[in-house]
Design a protein around this motif. Structure first.
Motif, PDB file in Angstrom:
ATOM      1  N   LYS A 112     -16.245  27.271   6.909  1.00 47.18           N
ATOM      2  CA  LYS A 112     -16.421  26.236   7.932  1.00 47.18           C
ATOM      3  C   LYS A 112     -17.435  25.252   7.361  1.00 47.18           C
ATOM      4  CE  LYS A 112     -15.801  29.199  12.054  1.00 47.18           C
ATOM      5  NZ  LYS A 112     -14.565  28.701  12.672  1.00 47.18           N
ATOM      6  N   VAL A 113     -17.391  24.023   7.825  1.00 44.65           N
ATOM      7  CA  VAL A 113     -18.304  23.003   7.295  1.00 44.65           C
ATOM      8  C   VAL A 113     -19.459  22.788   8.282  1.00 44.65           C
ATOM      9  CG1 VAL A 113     -18.510  20.635   6.447  1.00 44.65           C
ATOM     10  CG2 VAL A 113     -16.375  21.904   6.114  1.00 44.65           C
ATOM     11  N   GLY A 114     -20.679  22.803   7.749  1.00 43.13           N
ATOM     12  CA  GLY A 114     -21.853  22.601   8.593  1.00 43.13           C
ATOM     13  C   GLY A 114     -22.611  21.346   8.193  1.00 43.13           C
ATOM     14  N   ALA A 115     -23.315  20.784   9.145  1.00 40.66           N
ATOM     15  CA  ALA A 115     -24.199  19.649   8.835  1.00 40.66           C
ATOM     16  C   ALA A 115     -25.347  19.641   9.835  1.00 40.66           C
ATOM     17  CB  ALA A 115     -23.443  18.332   8.887  1.00 40.66           C
ATOM     18  N   THR A 116     -26.486  19.179   9.350  1.00 40.60           N
ATOM     19  CA  THR A 116     -27.680  19.054  10.195  1.00 40.60           C
ATOM     20  C   THR A 116     -28.067  17.588  10.307  1.00 40.60           C
ATOM     21  OG1 THR A 116     -28.516  21.208   9.491  1.00 40.60           O
ATOM     22  CG2 THR A 116     -30.137  19.665  10.328  1.00 40.60           C
ATOM     23  N   VAL A 117     -28.486  17.205  11.506  1.00 41.52           N
ATOM     24  CA  VAL A 117     -28.947  15.843  11.765  1.00 41.52           C
ATOM     25  C   VAL A 117     -30.282  15.950  12.492  1.00 41.52           C
ATOM     26  CG1 VAL A 117     -28.498  13.861  13.258  1.00 41.52           C
ATOM     27  CG2 VAL A 117     -26.652  14.811  11.874  1.00 41.52           C
ATOM     28  N   ILE A 143     -22.074  22.974   3.274  1.00 39.39           N
ATOM     29  CA  ILE A 143     -22.841  21.908   3.922  1.00 39.39           C
ATOM     30  C   ILE A 143     -22.342  20.546   3.466  1.00 39.39           C
ATOM     31  CG2 ILE A 143     -25.136  20.890   4.184  1.00 39.39           C
ATOM     32  CD1 ILE A 143     -26.309  23.630   3.918  1.00 39.39           C
ATOM     33  N   ALA A 144     -22.051  19.693   4.432  1.00 40.14           N
ATOM     34  CA  ALA A 144     -21.641  18.319   4.112  1.00 40.14           C
ATOM     35  C   ALA A 144     -22.870  17.477   3.831  1.00 40.14           C
ATOM     36  CB  ALA A 144     -20.860  17.726   5.287  1.00 40.14           C
ATOM     37  N   SER A 145     -22.700  16.499   2.935  1.00 33.55           N
ATOM     38  CA  SER A 145     -23.822  15.611   2.621  1.00 33.55           C
ATOM     39  C   SER A 145     -23.432  14.165   2.912  1.00 33.55           C
ATOM     40  CB  SER A 145     -24.234  15.779   1.164  1.00 33.55           C
ATOM     41  OG  SER A 145     -23.185  15.364   0.326  1.00 33.55           O
ATOM     42  N   SER A 146     -24.394  13.272   2.717  1.00 34.40           N
ATOM     43  CA  SER A 146     -24.150  11.870   3.036  1.00 34.40           C
ATOM     44  C   SER A 146     -24.834  10.986   2.000  1.00 34.40           C
ATOM     45  CB  SER A 146     -24.634  11.568   4.456  1.00 34.40           C
ATOM     46  OG  SER A 146     -24.278  10.257   4.822  1.00 34.40           O
ATOM     47  N   THR A 147     -25.140   9.748   2.381  1.00 35.34           N
ATOM     48  CA  THR A 147     -25.707   8.801   1.433  1.00 35.34           C
ATOM     49  C   THR A 147     -27.239   8.777   1.453  1.00 35.34           C
ATOM     50  OG1 THR A 147     -25.034   7.255   3.151  1.00 35.34           O
ATOM     51  CG2 THR A 147     -23.841   7.168   1.082  1.00 35.34           C
ATOM     52  N   SER A 148     -27.818   9.462   2.407  1.00 35.90           N
ATOM     53  CA  SER A 148     -29.277   9.542   2.464  1.00 35.90           C
ATOM     54  C   SER A 148     -29.629  10.791   3.263  1.00 35.90           C
ATOM     55  CB  SER A 148     -29.860   8.286   3.107  1.00 35.90           C
ATOM     56  OG  SER A 148     -31.277   8.365   3.105  1.00 35.90           O
ATOM     57  N   TRP A 149     -30.932  10.995   3.537  1.00 36.15           N
ATOM     58  CA  TRP A 149     -31.330  12.100   4.406  1.00 36.15           C
ATOM     59  C   TRP A 149     -30.601  11.962   5.736  1.00 36.15           C
ATOM     60  CZ3 TRP A 149     -33.653  15.820   2.009  1.00 36.15           C
ATOM     61  CH2 TRP A 149     -34.394  15.534   0.861  1.00 36.15           C
ATOM     62  N   MET A 177     -17.581  14.880   5.956  1.00 38.49           N
ATOM     63  CA  MET A 177     -17.257  16.141   6.632  1.00 38.49           C
ATOM     64  C   MET A 177     -15.762  16.214   6.923  1.00 38.49           C
ATOM     65  SD  MET A 177     -19.555  17.653   9.616  1.00 38.49           S
ATOM     66  CE  MET A 177     -19.286  19.313  10.210  1.00 38.49           C
ATOM     67  N   SER A 178     -15.190  15.106   7.334  1.00 39.49           N
ATOM     68  CA  SER A 178     -13.740  15.051   7.616  1.00 39.49           C
ATOM     69  C   SER A 178     -12.959  15.366   6.347  1.00 39.49           C
ATOM     70  CB  SER A 178     -13.335  13.661   8.118  1.00 39.49           C
ATOM     71  OG  SER A 178     -14.071  13.327   9.258  1.00 39.49           O
ATOM     72  N   PHE A 179     -13.403  14.771   5.243  1.00 43.60           N
ATOM     73  CA  PHE A 179     -12.728  15.006   3.961  1.00 43.60           C
ATOM     74  C   PHE A 179     -12.783  16.498   3.608  1.00 43.60           C
ATOM     75  CE2 PHE A 179     -12.672  15.572  -0.602  1.00 43.60           C
ATOM     76  CZ  PHE A 179     -11.640  14.763  -1.030  1.00 43.60           C
ATOM     77  N   MET A 180     -13.972  17.091   3.754  1.00 41.23           N
ATOM     78  CA  MET A 180     -14.135  18.499   3.400  1.00 41.23           C
ATOM     79  C   MET A 180     -13.253  19.385   4.268  1.00 41.23           C
ATOM     80  SD  MET A 180     -18.262  18.679   2.882  1.00 41.23           S
ATOM     81  CE  MET A 180     -18.422  20.382   2.376  1.00 41.23           C
ATOM     82  N   ILE A 181     -13.223  19.110   5.547  1.00 39.24           N
ATOM     83  CA  ILE A 181     -12.419  19.940   6.466  1.00 39.24           C
ATOM     84  C   ILE A 181     -10.938  19.878   6.074  1.00 39.24           C
ATOM     85  CG2 ILE A 181     -11.566  20.014   8.864  1.00 39.24           C
ATOM     86  CD1 ILE A 181     -14.507  19.374   9.693  1.00 39.24           C
TER      87      ILE A 181
END
Ligand SMILES: Cc1cc2nc3c(=O)[nH]c(=O)nc-3n(C[C@H](O)[C@H](O)[C@H](O)COP(=O)(O)O)c2cc1C
Length: 208
Positions: A112-117, A143-149, A177-181
């Protein structure tokens, strides 16, 4: 249809954390991914008492939002946890919720894909981010990542709306996250999930 659950750990339904989480919803919609935003931070969520009752029943002894969210989490492909920073840590309510959700549920969270905000007025963001990501890494989640914190800055929702880089980071996180899923769904269909070894449960250096 793939689904992502978003947890708002803040007591504020329309505060800073909610503003960050809501920035992702149209992206998921455009990607054809269903979402559900669950408000955790306004609930009376007590901490885990380590009674181990969930080891037998597969659910928490305290029958509250944790047990309501558990089957939704099982069915979901992704989980995003959002928290305001309180003294350089996640807020107490979301920590209690995450402890009990992850400890009491024994279904596979593998891939499953997780992310923290996180949302802070000034600082303590990355320490908070680290704490929440650990629920995912101990559970076989990615864990999904992005372009910054994965953070926004503000004391009010209006402040966060001015944090353009923060909001951009949220939109990119939702895209990644969509791509990973979708990629994991294809890979699971083609190759199945990786093997998981279980059985060893070492508590002391001598293995006893
Ligand atoms: C008990 C408490 C502790 C806080 N500690 C911090 C802190 O350590 N660092 C910080 O930048 N902001 C801190 N704040 C401010 C909030 O993290 C910040 O305003 C956040 O964006 C609020 O998000 P919300 O509107 O979603 O609740 C604290 C707020 C409270 C109520």
């Amino acid at each position: 249809m793939a689904k992502v659950l978003l947890l708002n750990g803040s007591p504020h339904a329309n505060g800073c954390t909610a503003t960050a989480l809501k920035e992702m919803l149209p992206v998921f919609e455009a990607e054809g991914i269903e979402t559900e935003l669950i408000h955790v931070g306004n609930q009376d969520i007590r901490g885990c008492i380590s009674c181990q009752s969930c080891m037998k029943t597969g659910k928490c002894v305290f029958n509250d939002l944790v047990n309501e969210v558990a089957p939704k989490f099982e069915a979901a492909d992704g989980l995003i946890v959002g928290s305001p920073v309180y003294y350089a840590s996640p807020n107490g309510t979301i920590l209690s919720f995450m402890d009990r959700l992850f400890y009491s549920t024994h279904f596979s969270k593998h891939m499953k894909v997780g992310a923290t905000v996180v949302s802070a007025r000034r600082g303590g963001n990355t320490a908070t981010f680290d704490v929440l990501n650990k629920y995912f890494t101990i559970s076989g989640m990615l864990i999904a990542s992005s372009t910054s914190w994965h953070q926004v800055h503000g004391f009010t929702a209006e402040d966060v709306k001015k944090d353009l880089e923060g909001l951009q980071t949220m939109r990119n996180l939702a895209r990644n996250m969509s791509f990973m899923i979708k990629a994991f769904a294809d890979a699971k269909e083609k190759n199945g999930l990786p093997e998981v070894e279980r059985g060893a449960f070492t508590s002391f250096p001598d293995g006893k």
